[in-house]
Design a protein around this motif. Structure first.
Motif, mmCIF file in Angstrom:
data_model
loop_
_atom_site.group_PDB
_atom_site.id
_atom_site.type_symbol
_atom_site.label_atom_id
_atom_site.label_comp_id
_atom_site.label_asym_id
_atom_site.label_seq_id
_atom_site.Cartn_x
_atom_site.Cartn_y
_atom_site.Cartn_z
ATOM 1 N N THR A 24 1.197 -1.023 0.178
ATOM 2 C CA THR A 24 0.245 -0.121 -0.082
ATOM 3 C C THR A 24 0.637 0.755 0.606
ATOM 4 O OG1 THR A 24 -0.245 -0.126 2.128
ATOM 5 C CG2 THR A 24 -2.344 -1.075 1.488
ATOM 6 N N VAL A 25 2.454 1.561 -0.111
ATOM 7 C CA VAL A 25 3.003 2.112 -0.073
ATOM 8 C C VAL A 25 4.228 2.097 -0.275
ATOM 9 C CG1 VAL A 25 4.688 3.097 1.355
ATOM 10 C CG2 VAL A 25 2.803 3.074 2.906
ATOM 11 N N GLU A 26 4.504 3.370 -1.689
ATOM 12 C CA GLU A 26 5.744 2.980 -2.530
ATOM 13 C C GLU A 26 6.768 3.841 -1.894
ATOM 14 O OE1 GLU A 26 5.809 3.811 -7.307
ATOM 15 O OE2 GLU A 26 4.804 5.793 -5.827
ATOM 16 N N TYR A 27 7.513 3.075 -1.648
ATOM 17 C CA TYR A 27 9.316 2.982 -1.277
ATOM 18 C C TYR A 27 9.846 4.107 -1.725
ATOM 19 C CZ TYR A 27 7.928 -0.040 2.672
ATOM 20 O OH TYR A 27 7.483 -0.259 4.380
ATOM 21 N N ARG A 28 10.688 4.670 -1.610
ATOM 22 C CA ARG A 28 11.528 5.618 -2.107
ATOM 23 C C ARG A 28 12.658 5.503 -0.807
ATOM 24 N NH1 ARG A 28 9.907 8.847 -5.011
ATOM 25 N NH2 ARG A 28 12.346 10.034 -6.169
ATOM 26 N N VAL A 29 13.725 4.745 -1.589
ATOM 27 C CA VAL A 29 14.921 4.101 -1.343
ATOM 28 C C VAL A 29 15.829 4.975 -1.708
ATOM 29 C CG1 VAL A 29 16.405 2.182 -1.906
ATOM 30 C CG2 VAL A 29 13.659 1.753 -1.898
ATOM 31 N N GLY A 30 16.997 4.674 -0.743
ATOM 32 C CA GLY A 30 18.090 5.617 -0.845
ATOM 33 C C GLY A 30 18.627 5.906 0.135
ATOM 34 N N TRP A 31 19.996 6.675 0.302
ATOM 35 C CA TRP A 31 20.328 6.736 1.265
ATOM 36 C C TRP A 31 21.024 8.071 1.701
ATOM 37 C CZ3 TRP A 31 25.734 8.693 1.023
ATOM 38 C CH2 TRP A 31 26.623 8.570 -0.051
ATOM 39 N N ALA B 167 29.838 8.332 -1.541
ATOM 40 C CA ALA B 167 28.877 7.067 -2.262
ATOM 41 C C ALA B 167 29.732 5.947 -2.409
ATOM 42 C CB ALA B 167 28.731 7.407 -3.798
ATOM 43 N N PRO B 168 31.111 6.188 -2.404
ATOM 44 C CA PRO B 168 32.476 4.383 -3.050
ATOM 45 C C PRO B 168 31.795 4.265 -1.056
ATOM 46 C CG PRO B 168 33.745 6.677 -4.315
ATOM 47 C CD PRO B 168 32.087 7.031 -3.033
ATOM 48 N N GLY B 169 32.614 4.964 0.196
ATOM 49 C CA GLY B 169 32.310 4.543 1.617
ATOM 50 C C GLY B 169 31.274 3.532 1.473
ATOM 51 N N VAL B 170 30.279 4.113 1.135
ATOM 52 C CA VAL B 170 28.193 3.626 1.343
ATOM 53 C C VAL B 170 28.733 2.690 0.649
ATOM 54 C CG1 VAL B 170 26.158 3.743 1.128
ATOM 55 C CG2 VAL B 170 27.376 5.472 1.758
ATOM 56 N N HIS B 171 29.338 1.970 -0.198
ATOM 57 C CA HIS B 171 29.593 1.091 -1.950
ATOM 58 C C HIS B 171 30.324 -0.086 -0.365
ATOM 59 C CE1 HIS B 171 30.953 -1.556 -4.721
ATOM 60 N NE2 HIS B 171 29.844 -1.031 -5.562
ATOM 61 N N PRO C 28 28.930 0.422 -8.170
ATOM 62 C CA PRO C 28 28.886 1.850 -7.705
ATOM 63 C C PRO C 28 28.538 3.000 -8.102
ATOM 64 C CG PRO C 28 31.214 1.143 -7.590
ATOM 65 C CD PRO C 28 30.583 -0.005 -8.901
ATOM 66 N N SER C 29 28.303 3.574 -9.027
ATOM 67 C CA SER C 29 27.485 3.854 -9.800
ATOM 68 C C SER C 29 25.681 4.074 -9.259
ATOM 69 C CB SER C 29 27.189 4.502 -11.470
ATOM 70 O OG SER C 29 26.863 3.033 -11.780
ATOM 71 N N ASP C 30 24.964 2.925 -9.022
ATOM 72 C CA ASP C 30 23.892 2.986 -8.740
ATOM 73 C C ASP C 30 23.435 3.302 -7.084
ATOM 74 O OD1 ASP C 30 23.280 1.485 -10.855
ATOM 75 O OD2 ASP C 30 23.630 -0.842 -9.722
ATOM 76 N N ILE C 31 24.903 3.007 -6.173
ATOM 77 C CA ILE C 31 24.446 3.677 -5.413
ATOM 78 C C ILE C 31 25.160 5.147 -5.486
ATOM 79 C CG2 ILE C 31 25.537 3.488 -2.293
ATOM 80 C CD1 ILE C 31 24.542 1.106 -3.594
ATOM 81 N N ALA C 32 25.803 5.546 -6.054
ATOM 82 C CA ALA C 32 25.486 7.741 -6.593
ATOM 83 C C ALA C 32 24.419 8.344 -6.303
ATOM 84 C CB ALA C 32 27.148 7.788 -6.797
ATOM 85 N N ALA C 33 23.437 6.925 -7.219
ATOM 86 C CA ALA C 33 22.127 7.427 -7.323
ATOM 87 C C ALA C 33 21.396 7.859 -6.855
ATOM 88 C CB ALA C 33 21.723 7.211 -8.800
ATOM 89 N N LEU C 34 21.227 7.016 -5.683
ATOM 90 C CA LEU C 34 20.180 7.077 -4.639
ATOM 91 C C LEU C 34 20.213 7.968 -3.751
ATOM 92 C CD1 LEU C 34 20.421 2.905 -4.329
ATOM 93 C CD2 LEU C 34 18.816 4.049 -5.672
ATOM 94 N N SER D 294 19.906 13.457 -1.453
ATOM 95 C CA SER D 294 20.167 14.779 -1.228
ATOM 96 C C SER D 294 20.243 15.562 -2.657
ATOM 97 C CB SER D 294 20.997 15.249 -0.181
ATOM 98 O OG SER D 294 22.623 14.546 -1.199
ATOM 99 N N GLU D 295 20.669 13.998 -3.607
ATOM 100 C CA GLU D 295 21.108 14.463 -4.596
ATOM 101 C C GLU D 295 19.624 14.321 -5.967
ATOM 102 O OE1 GLU D 295 24.589 12.544 -6.101
ATOM 103 O OE2 GLU D 295 25.764 13.370 -4.627
ATOM 104 N N SER D 296 19.688 13.184 -5.537
ATOM 105 C CA SER D 296 18.067 12.591 -6.530
ATOM 106 C C SER D 296 17.036 12.084 -5.841
ATOM 107 C CB SER D 296 18.845 11.696 -7.219
ATOM 108 O OG SER D 296 19.060 9.933 -6.383
#
Length: 477
Positions: A219-226, A233-237, A258-264, A267-269
């Motif tokens: 019932t909820v559309e989750y928005r996934v990110g960090w 981003a490299p550290g989170v990856h 790694p690019s997938d993590i940066a896109a999530l 604050s940016e996307s």
């Protein structure tokens, strides 16, 4: 014997060993219970006395005595009721954990799924630390990090506490002694039950989080990110690659770049609305890291608890059980007495026979070895004895209270016996000669107590049981 029979047996043991004045049961009641238990079991075994096991005899004897006791004191019926707290613990703790898990994700943020969510990563980290702790305790079980056996006295229910306040002082002392003895003996069983419940609770907590993610995802559309103040981003990856290593190793299709993590980064996307893959990743992570290992460990704890419950270990090695089991008559227990620098006359010989029956039961026999002279080599004490096939139930080193225990003579004598006959040696100190010598002196009582304490310290030093007896009186003073 099973857990309930063990509780009955140890309860009667507590009564017999604390009620020296026979306020609860007299000697005739104990003797009649022993005879009745043996007779009933032999009838059930078609008269074959050899088929009557010590455990069955002790359990039937305790059952007869406790049935009589609860008939006279109905408030003590709670003693014999099955334990309820293990079942309640097994139901309540996992149920609370499941509810907590289903609320955890909602408390964090009901509208989005943070990959660095403290509740989600915290649950994983907590379980990993728990595994490390269990591994350390398994490698060093006697070390300072040994987990205590959580629990409470097994019969300390509300009914038992009320009964405790309505009993005689003698019975109240027996209840207290039983509770302390039971808590110590049942510690492995109690620990297994706690581990079973805690492992299931940990699995239920993770299952609750998984269920919450999937149910709310309907019932909820989750928005996934960090988001993070200190990590890029490299550290989170790198962090997520370590955390999700079991998932990506088993399911390579769930790996990410790694690019997938940066896109999530929020604050940016603003994250992404396609949260299903990350929900699957977290669900698999919880399943592999928490649910499956915890269920396996809960299964082992359950097996161990069931095994201990069905076959509760009660050793028959102490003097109490040797005495009670003497009534079985399958083999008469033997007390071997070795006097040390002490002449045993006819009257004291009769006292030793009475003491043998008191310690080992009515069928016990006493054999008197030649007295060892002061300063004799310890080897002389067991000349002619086949130590490897020794049939004596107990070997008693007999001393005179008038003597002062010495390490080089008395101590060497006792130590040699203990090494030759491990677990079967005790010492006795006769007070009769010393009491006669003191006569009616005003300080006779104080000096007798000092002597007794001196020998008690000696027994503690050499790790043997001490019996202080008056052989002319035929009983313990």
């Amino acid at each position: 014997m099973d857990e309930r029979a063990a509780r009955d047996v140890l309860a009667i043991r507590a009564i017999e060993t604390t009620d020296t004045a026979h306020a609860v049961f007299d000697e005739a009641a104990y003797r009649e219970a022993s005879l009745s238990a043996r007779r009933q079991l032999q009838l059930g075994a078609s008269g074959n006395a050899a088929a009557v096991t010590p455990d069955a005899f002790l359990a039937r004897r305790a059952d007869l005595l406790l049935a009589d006791l609860t008939a006279r004191t109905p408030t003590l019926a709670a003693w014999r009721k099955p334990l309820r707290w293990p079942t309640l613990l097994l139901i309540v703790l996992p149920a609370l954990a499941l509810c907590s898990g289903m609320l955890t994700e909602r408390i964090a943020n009901p509208q989005r799924m943070d990959l660095l969510s403290l509740p989600l990563l915290g649950i994983v980290s907590w379980n990993l630390l728990a595994y490390v702790g269990m591994l350390v305790m398994a490698i060093a079980p006697s070390g300072p990090l040994r987990m205590p056996h959580w629990g409470w006295p097994a019969w300390l229910s509300g009914a038992t506490r009320r009964a405790h306040g309505r009993t005689t002082p003698a019975l109240a002392r027996a209840i207290s002694a039983f509770q302390q003895d039971w808590q110590r003996r049942a510690a492995p069983l109690t620990a297994a039950r706690w581990r079973r419940a805690l492992h299931l609770a940990a699995a239920a907590l993770a299952a609750g989080v998984m269920a919450s993610l999937y149910l709310r995802g309907l019932t909820v559309e989750y928005r996934v990110g960090w988001e993070s103040t200190f990590m890029d981003a490299p550290g989170v990856h790198r962090l997520l690659a370590i955390v999700f290593w079991p998932v990506t190793a088993l399911f390579p299709g769930l790996d990410w770049a790694p690019s997938d993590i940066a896109a999530l980064r929020f604050s940016e996307s603003g994250g992404t609305a396609s949260g299903a893959p990350w929900i699957h990743r977290y669900a698999l992570l919880f399943l592999l890291w928490i649910v499956v290992p915890r269920v396996v460990m809960a299964g082992y704890a359950h097996w161990r608890a069931a095994r201990l419950q069905a076959r509760f270990p009660v050793s028959h090695d102490d003097a109490y059980f040797r005495r009670v089991l003497g009534a079985l008559g399958t083999h008469a227990p033997v007390l071997r007495v070795i006097p040390y620098s002490f002449a045993v006359d006819e009257d004291r010989d009769a006292g030793l026979k009475t003491f043998a029956r008191t310690v080992l039961g009515d069928t016990a026999h006493m054999t008197l070895r030649p007295a060892a002279a002061y300063g004799d080599t310890p080897d002389a004490a067991l000349v002619g004895t086949d130590v490897a096939h020794d049939t004596a139930t107990m070997t008693l080193a007999l001393f005179n209270l008038s003597a002062t225990p010495e390490i080089d003579t008395h101590g060497a004598f006792v130590d040699h016996l203990s090494r030759s006959l491990p677990g079967k040696v005790a010492i006795a100190v006769d007070t009769s000669a010393y009491a006669q010598r003191m006569g009616g002196a005003s300080d006779a009582g104080a000096r007798l107590s000092q002597r007794r304490q001196l020998w008690q310290d000696f027994a503690d030093l050499h790790k043997v049981q001490l019996h202080v007896i008056d052989l002319l009186a035929g009983e313990r003073p």
